[in-house]
Design a protein around this motif. Structure first.
Motif, mmCIF file in Angstrom:
data_model
loop_
_atom_site.group_PDB
_atom_site.id
_atom_site.type_symbol
_atom_site.label_atom_id
_atom_site.label_comp_id
_atom_site.label_asym_id
_atom_site.label_seq_id
_atom_site.Cartn_x
_atom_site.Cartn_y
_atom_site.Cartn_z
ATOM 1 N N GLN A 28 0.859 -1.185 0.000
ATOM 2 C CA GLN A 28 0.000 0.000 0.000
ATOM 3 C C GLN A 28 0.893 1.231 0.000
ATOM 4 O OE1 GLN A 28 -2.078 -1.663 3.559
ATOM 5 N NE2 GLN A 28 -3.910 -0.837 2.584
ATOM 6 N N ILE A 29 0.561 2.173 -0.861
ATOM 7 C CA ILE A 29 1.382 3.374 -1.032
ATOM 8 C C ILE A 29 0.522 4.598 -0.781
ATOM 9 C CG2 ILE A 29 2.832 4.700 -2.621
ATOM 10 C CD1 ILE A 29 3.194 2.091 -4.230
ATOM 11 N N ALA A 30 1.013 5.491 0.055
ATOM 12 C CA ALA A 30 0.348 6.765 0.305
ATOM 13 C C ALA A 30 1.279 7.890 -0.121
ATOM 14 C CB ALA A 30 -0.004 6.906 1.776
ATOM 15 N N GLY A 31 0.729 8.883 -0.793
ATOM 16 C CA GLY A 31 1.523 10.037 -1.194
ATOM 17 C C GLY A 31 2.281 9.815 -2.496
ATOM 18 N N LEU A 32 3.044 10.834 -2.884
ATOM 19 C CA LEU A 32 3.893 10.785 -4.072
ATOM 20 C C LEU A 32 5.330 11.035 -3.652
ATOM 21 C CD1 LEU A 32 1.818 12.841 -6.703
ATOM 22 C CD2 LEU A 32 2.091 10.357 -6.578
ATOM 23 N N ASN A 33 6.236 10.170 -4.104
ATOM 24 C CA ASN A 33 7.620 10.265 -3.636
ATOM 25 C C ASN A 33 8.509 11.143 -4.513
ATOM 26 O OD1 ASN A 33 8.415 8.728 -5.884
ATOM 27 N ND2 ASN A 33 8.317 6.807 -4.755
ATOM 28 N N SER A 34 7.940 11.855 -5.469
ATOM 29 C CA SER A 34 8.742 12.674 -6.391
ATOM 30 C C SER A 34 9.613 13.662 -5.624
ATOM 31 C CB SER A 34 7.831 13.453 -7.342
ATOM 32 O OG SER A 34 7.010 12.583 -8.072
ATOM 33 N N GLY A 35 10.903 13.650 -5.936
ATOM 34 C CA GLY A 35 11.831 14.594 -5.330
ATOM 35 C C GLY A 35 12.360 14.185 -3.973
ATOM 36 N N TYR A 36 12.130 12.931 -3.572
ATOM 37 C CA TYR A 36 12.591 12.520 -2.242
ATOM 38 C C TYR A 36 14.125 12.534 -2.167
ATOM 39 C CZ TYR A 36 13.789 7.809 -3.990
ATOM 40 O OH TYR A 36 14.356 6.747 -4.662
ATOM 41 N N THR A 37 14.627 12.806 -0.963
ATOM 42 C CA THR A 37 16.081 12.831 -0.732
ATOM 43 C C THR A 37 16.534 11.700 0.181
ATOM 44 O OG1 THR A 37 15.749 14.388 1.102
ATOM 45 C CG2 THR A 37 16.259 15.330 -1.068
ATOM 46 N N ASP A 38 15.617 11.206 1.014
ATOM 47 C CA ASP A 38 15.988 10.159 1.972
ATOM 48 C C ASP A 38 14.843 9.162 2.123
ATOM 49 O OD1 ASP A 38 18.592 11.363 3.220
ATOM 50 O OD2 ASP A 38 17.115 12.995 3.301
ATOM 51 N N VAL A 39 15.215 7.916 2.436
ATOM 52 C CA VAL A 39 14.224 6.882 2.702
ATOM 53 C C VAL A 39 14.587 6.221 4.032
ATOM 54 C CG1 VAL A 39 13.199 4.718 1.915
ATOM 55 C CG2 VAL A 39 13.859 6.454 0.246
ATOM 56 N N TYR A 40 13.593 6.125 4.907
ATOM 57 C CA TYR A 40 13.803 5.533 6.227
ATOM 58 C C TYR A 40 12.950 4.270 6.339
ATOM 59 C CZ TYR A 40 15.836 10.093 7.117
ATOM 60 O OH TYR A 40 16.614 11.224 7.042
ATOM 61 N N VAL A 41 13.558 3.201 6.844
ATOM 62 C CA VAL A 41 12.901 1.896 6.889
ATOM 63 C C VAL A 41 12.458 1.595 8.312
ATOM 64 C CG1 VAL A 41 13.175 -0.585 6.503
ATOM 65 C CG2 VAL A 41 14.269 1.058 4.936
ATOM 66 N N ARG A 42 11.187 1.225 8.439
ATOM 67 C CA ARG A 42 10.674 0.761 9.728
ATOM 68 C C ARG A 42 10.309 -0.700 9.577
ATOM 69 N NH1 ARG A 42 8.693 2.700 14.537
ATOM 70 N NH2 ARG A 42 7.219 1.301 15.597
ATOM 71 N N LYS A 43 10.962 -1.556 10.356
ATOM 72 C CA LYS A 43 10.710 -2.991 10.307
ATOM 73 C C LYS A 43 9.574 -3.357 11.264
ATOM 74 C CE LYS A 43 13.975 -4.299 7.418
ATOM 75 N NZ LYS A 43 15.085 -5.194 7.797
ATOM 76 N N GLY A 44 8.744 -4.291 10.838
ATOM 77 C CA GLY A 44 7.659 -4.767 11.684
ATOM 78 C C GLY A 44 8.095 -5.928 12.547
ATOM 79 N N ASP A 45 7.175 -6.415 13.357
ATOM 80 C CA ASP A 45 7.485 -7.524 14.252
ATOM 81 C C ASP A 45 7.548 -8.857 13.519
ATOM 82 O OD1 ASP A 45 7.544 -5.786 16.418
ATOM 83 O OD2 ASP A 45 5.397 -6.038 16.837
ATOM 84 N N ALA A 46 6.767 -8.998 12.458
ATOM 85 C CA ALA A 46 6.725 -10.258 11.715
ATOM 86 C C ALA A 46 7.578 -10.153 10.450
ATOM 87 C CB ALA A 46 5.284 -10.607 11.353
ATOM 88 N N ALA A 47 8.005 -11.307 9.946
ATOM 89 C CA ALA A 47 8.814 -11.332 8.729
ATOM 90 C C ALA A 47 8.014 -10.758 7.563
ATOM 91 C CB ALA A 47 9.224 -12.763 8.416
ATOM 92 N N GLY A 48 8.674 -9.926 6.788
ATOM 93 C CA GLY A 48 8.038 -9.354 5.609
ATOM 94 C C GLY A 48 7.193 -8.133 5.869
ATOM 95 N N VAL A 49 7.063 -7.747 7.132
ATOM 96 C CA VAL A 49 6.283 -6.553 7.473
ATOM 97 C C VAL A 49 7.235 -5.379 7.639
ATOM 98 C CG1 VAL A 49 4.742 -5.488 9.163
ATOM 99 C CG2 VAL A 49 4.501 -7.916 8.613
#
Length: 404
Positions: free
Chosen positions: A329-350
């Motif tokens: 699921q994608i919210a927003g538009l990422n055009s012009g982004y400079t950084d990406v931050y990853v949040r890992k979930g509790d379960a594998a693949g989340v």
């Protein structure tokens, strides 16, 4: 009696005519579609429908009797050849003309095809856009068959997932350096590359198609690195282009799609546009959104404005893709982004990927993470940008980020 004609019986067209009646428009409505079936959902074509998990009737957006019950003339299996804004008429492919008071173009987009010179017109080469495409290729999706997927965008990856689940031998080629390069960060590409490789899909990045091989039916492919592979059929997923020919020949302003103002009106005051074919303004820039959500919201805004309201359309970009057991699921538009931050979930693949431009949150990609998708969506719509350190901290109560 005022007559509203809607050309294009997809998600946008169906949403527009339904909303017209809902807001009390009591004039004549004609909805015109080139296909012979009532308006239907397109996203399941490359997923549940192709897998055989959804019958055709379940694709329909509304029962066919809905249109008659609401005095909407549904004209199917016919094409509009020309729009004459001066006379306010449209001409069908058979030469018949009808007049309109207000005209809405909801004609969608068309898949980009491979040139005939490299085998694009061989039998066994398919696109994924409409019901006819899905029905044509379904018999080829048989266990043990070898398929080449050309293009590593969402359509190509969804087709690859279906083929793999059905037991086919799948090779996907992407000419860019990585899959999803045009639409997502490297982190999202890495996630889906690993997912497909776990399911046995061979992914070739930085390698394009030189040509397809075969006399009448495709039998193989030569790639740009000189490799030749044997295949039974090919699926082309190299993007779509907005359907703008009707607008162009009517001298309506066209750029990347049919240009509309804040209310959905084109350069002609009595012609409107919505859905994949239309471009609109978003934060001062002209964009075109290829999504079900945009098709519905934009079309319903146009309907309300045709009916006499004065409502600007405010895009709320959101998208989704289903691949194997992963829901992106994608919210927003990422055009012009400079950084990406990853949040890992509790379960594998989340996990979720949060796109920032400096300190500003632009978009979120959420994989099997609906909770953080909704939180990200609400933050973006509210114009709020939490500290990335909080987003990536496993101890952060993400819901608390929504509090004032």
């Amino acid at each position: 009696m005022s007559h509203v004609v809607v050309v294009g019986a997809g998600q946008a067209g169906a949403s527009l005519v339904a909303k017209l009646r809902q807001v009390g428009f009591d004039g004549k409505i004609t909805l015109i579609g080139g296909e012979k079936v009532p308006p239907y959902q397109r996203p399941p074509l490359s997923k549940a429908y192709l897998l055989g998990e959804m019958a055709q009737e379940r694709l329909y957006l509304r029962p066919e009797e809905f249109y008659a019950d609401n005095n909407i003339f549904l004209r199917l299996g016919t094409w509009v050849r020309e729009v004459d804004p001066a006379a306010k008429t449209i001409t069908f492919s058979d030469g018949e003309q009808i007049a309109y008071d207000e005209l809405a173009l909801t004609i969608g987009a068309v898949p980009r095809k491979l040139p005939a010179a490299i085998g694009g017109d061989l039998e066994g080469v398919f696109a994924v856009r409409d019901l006819t495409d899905a029905d044509a290729m379904a018999p080829a999706f048989t266990a043990g068959k070898r398929v080449l997927i050309i293009g590593g965008g969402y359509i190509g990856l969804e087709a690859a997932a279906v083929a793999s689940k059905l037991g086919l031998e799948v090779t996907l080629v992407e000419m860019a350096d990585r899959i999803l390069q045009r639409v997502a960060a490297a982190e999202t590409s890495d996630y889906f590359r690993a997912l497909h490789m776990e399911h046995g899909v061979t992914i070739r990045e930085g390698v394009g198609l030189d040509c397809l091989l075969g006399q009448n039916h495709v039998t193989g492919a030569r790639l740009t690195d000189g490799t030749e592979i044997e295949i039974d059929f090919a699926v082309v997923g190299v993007g779509i282009a907005p359907a703008t020919i009707l607008a162009e020949t009517a001298h309506i302003k066209v750029g990347n799609g049919i240009e509309t103002d804040a209310h959905g009106r084109t350069s002609d005051p009595h012609i409107w546009a919505a859905g994949d074919c239309a471009s609109c303004l978003f934060h001062g820039e002209r964009i075109r959104l290829e999504s079900v959500g945009n098709a519905i919201d934009q079309a319903e805004t146009v309907a309300r404005n045709i009916a006499g309201e004065d409502i600007p359309y405010v895009p709320k970009p959101w998208f989704w893709s289903d691949q194997y057991d992963c829901k992106l699921q994608i919210a927003g538009l990422n055009s012009g982004y400079t950084d990406v931050y990853v949040r890992k979930g509790d379960a594998a693949g989340v996990q979720s990927h949060w796109y920032y431009k400096g300190d500003q949150l632009l978009a979120v990609d959420a994989m099997n993470d609906p909770r953080n998708y909704m939180i990200g969506k609400r933050l973006i719509e509210a114009g709020r940008s939490p500290d990335p350190a909080l987003v990536t901290d496993p101890a952060t109560d993400m819901k608390a980020l929504l509090k004032p």
